[in-house]
Design an enzyme around this catalytic site. Structure first.
Site, short mmCIF file in Angstrom:
data_model
loop_
_atom_site.label_atom_id
_atom_site.label_comp_id
_atom_site.label_asym_id
_atom_site.label_seq_id
_atom_site.Cartn_x
_atom_site.Cartn_y
_atom_site.Cartn_z
CG ASP A 99 -2.18 0.65 1.13
OD1 ASP A 99 -2.22 1.74 0.54
OD2 ASP A 99 -3.19 0.08 1.61
CG ASP A 201 -4.35 5.96 0.84
OD1 ASP A 201 -5.24 5.14 1.10
OD2 ASP A 201 -4.24 7.06 1.42
CD GLU A 264 -8.77 4.54 -1.25
OE1 GLU A 264 -9.61 4.29 -0.38
OE2 GLU A 264 -7.86 5.38 -1.09
CG HIS A 325 -8.82 -0.65 5.02
ND1 HIS A 325 -8.66 -0.79 3.64
CD2 HIS A 325 -8.31 0.56 5.34
CE1 HIS A 325 -8.08 0.30 3.17
NE2 HIS A 325 -7.86 1.13 4.17
CG ASP A 326 -11.13 2.74 4.05
OD1 ASP A 326 -10.61 2.82 5.18
OD2 ASP A 326 -10.49 2.95 2.99
C1 GLC Z 1 -7.74 5.70 2.12
C2 GLC Z 1 -7.55 4.55 3.07
C3 GLC Z 1 -8.17 4.92 4.39
C4 GLC Z 1 -7.43 6.13 4.92
C5 GLC Z 1 -7.45 7.27 3.91
C6 GLC Z 1 -6.43 8.32 4.25
O1 GLC Z 1 -9.08 5.93 1.82
O2 GLC Z 1 -8.10 3.38 2.53
O3 GLC Z 1 -8.10 3.87 5.31
O4 GLC Z 1 -7.99 6.55 6.13
O5 GLC Z 1 -7.12 6.83 2.61
O6 GLC Z 1 -5.15 7.83 3.98
#
Ligand code: GLC
Length: 531
Positions: A99, A201, A264, A325-326
């Site tokens: 990641d 990310d 993402e 995880h979100d």
């Molecule tokens: C992404 C991650 C999340 C994080 C955010 C800030 O959306 O998946 O878990 O809090 O970025 O880095």
């Protein structure tokens, strides 16, 4: 088969490292723990592991606030542990995806410490500093994704810095070319060590409007939603120039053979697909989260698949995600029966599936008592149901006290049903969701039609049933999914070839011959094989 890239034909499995396996009994998972569980992943049959961040971090956002991109946080282990893990992953024929968190660093990253030291520091421009508005307030109306203003005043220099997330996560200035070079060097550092790719990310956030215009109000906002929805994120993300950055990252990746770049991206379909880049020179896989947000019924999902297939650029490879995880777990969103159907959908659609650890054992709604809340978002905006702890609880391996995850109390509670909902118990139950996942992975691997074949929706699809055909050369399968709570009958297309059930979500109809009419029980999905 081998000429099709591994990230097209394979299955990605996301591990949230804090919650997979604790090897040193501090209640938090670690790299050695992941290494100890690799045989399980081989048994399950997945191809690649994506690890959420493992780098040095004060953990304000559990690793998404990186203080050193080239070192492993001691909670997770050492660089040597990482190298051992990577070697063992490769020994088993698996791939490892890291990641990469390039949009922001931790507030204690040495770059930010320099940047905030003074207005004339050489790293000042590595972050986004602006003068206050005339009234002394923030420079514009941009909000943090975790609630409150996205600007924090630095008293000493009298300027505000921008953070799309927590104030402990200042955004880097990706218009500064030195920042880009430094970040690409970090990619090379890990590529040289042998990692097989990156999940990047919030890649759509990297470039912001250079005039820092206010975002327009969102007419659909109501106060039960996260505060970020008050405005439409028109100027603070998804800017045209971001595609240059994505293409540069892709260039770095492409100097190494057979690596993957995943982005993402939470955007509507038509914006999402732009991240494949001109001439497909962007992300290999812009994450497709549409199944997470689409109403769970046959019609909506059928039209989503159709719209996505149409929107994809020529040659752009699709991908599908049920959770991460979100996001609330699939089991919590659609219930246990439909979670089995969802597994069949995910693993029979055209495109790379990403599985989220724990979905395969049916982890679902886990209540987190207020005093146990860890997630900073829930702490900032309590009571709106935004908290991400429920989907981050420890993996449940066996029926021992802490479910085989740890010998001490884990950082987040286990699910109430951990004595029965665990890998060891479910492996022994032939019809368990775990064995369903394993069978689905297995049939997908064996039948090219199901992994890389063409997709065509069948006309018999209805408000209750989604039916589609997958075809690769002579290999042909039909998938029929009953989204309803009652039995149904579906008339399959006329064919000369005999047909039989390859797999049912109930795991009890293998080999059953099928005539023209296929009967399905409530919530049942089947894969029908031809010939
Ligand atoms: C992404 C991650 C999340 C994080 C955010 C800030 O959306 O998946 O878990 O809090 O970025 O880095």
């Amino acid at each position: 088969m081998t000429e099709i890239a591994w990230w097209k034909r394979g299955i990605v499995y996301q591990i949230y490292p804090r919650s997979f396996q604790d090897s040193n009994n501090d209640g938090i998972g670690d790299l050695e723990g992941v290494r100890q569980r690799l045989d399980y992943l081989v048994w399950l049959g997945v191809d690649a592991i994506w690890l959420s961040p493992i780098f040095v971090s004060p953990m304000a956002d559990f690793g998404y606030d990186v203080a050193d991109y080239r070192a492993i946080d001691p909670i997770f282990g050492t660089l040597e542990d990482f190298d051992d893990l990577l070697a063992d992953v490769h020994k088993r024929g698996l791939k490892l995806i890291l990641d990469f968190v390039p949009n922001h660093t931790s507030v204690v990253h040495p770059w930010f410490l320099d940047s905030r030291a003074s207005r004339d520091n050489a790293k000042r421009d590595w972050y986004i500093w602006r003068d206050p508005a005339p009234d002394g307030g923030p420079p514009n109306n941009w909000l943090s994704n975790f609630g409150g203003p996205a600007w924090t005043l630095d008293g000493a220099s009298g300027q505000y810095y921008y953070h799309a997330f927590l104030s402990q996560q200042p955004d880097l200035n990706w218009r500064n070319l030195a920042v880009r070079d430094a970040m690409y060097d970090i990619l090379r550092f890990w590529l040289d060590r042998g990692v097989d790719g990156f999940r990047v990310d919030v890649i759509w956030h990297l470039i912001k409007d250079d005039a820092f215009r206010d975002n327009p109000p969102n007419p659909a906002y109501d106060s039960k939603q996260a505060e970020i929805n008050r405005y439409l994120q028109v100027h603070s993300a998804d800017q045209a120039d971001v595609h240059d950055v994505v293409a540069e990252m892709r260039n770095v990746i492409d100097t190494y053979p057979d690596r993957v770049l995943i982005g993402e991206i939470y955007l509507p379909l038509e914006r999402l697909v732009t991240y494949y880049g001109n001439g497909l020179a962007g992300a290999h896989l812009p994450f497709n989260f549409q199944l997470i947000h689409t109403a769970w019924n046959a019609r909506e999902i059928a039209s989503l698949i159709h719209d996505y297939e149409i929107a994809l650029p020529e040659g752009g490879w699709p991908n599908w995600v049920l959770g991460n995880h979100d996001q609330p777990r699939i089991g919590a969103r659609v219930g246990q029966d439909q979670a089995r159907l969802a597994a069949m959908l995910l693993l029979t659609l055209r495109g790379t599936p990403t599985l989220y650890y724990g979905d395969e054992i049916g982890l679902n709604k886990i209540e987190i008592a207020p005093e146990l809340v860890q997630d900073p978002w829930e702490k900032n905006e309590p009571g709106l149901g935004l908290g991400r702890d429920p989907e981050r609880t420890p993996m449940q391996w066996d029926s021992s006290h802490y479910a085989g995850f740890s010998k001490v109390e884990p950082w987040l509670p286990l699910g109430l049903s951990s004595s029965s909902c665990n890998v060891a118990a479910l492996r022994e139950i032939p019809r368990s969701i775990l064995n369903l996942y394993r069978r689905l992975v297995d049939v997908r691997r064996k039948h090219l039609a199901l992994s890389v074949g063409d997709y065509a929706q069948l006309a018999v699809s209805s408000a209750q049933v989604l039916a589609y055909e997958r075809e690769f050369g002579a290999d042909r399968h039909v998938v029929v999914l009953n989204f309803g709570h009652c039995d149904c009958e579906v008339a399959l297309p006329q064919t000369e070839s005999p047909r039989c059930i390859l797999l049912s979500t109930c795991l009890d109809r293998d080999g059953e011959p099928i005539g023209r009419i296929l009967k399905l029980r409530p919530h049942e999905g089947v894969i029908v094989a031809y010939g």
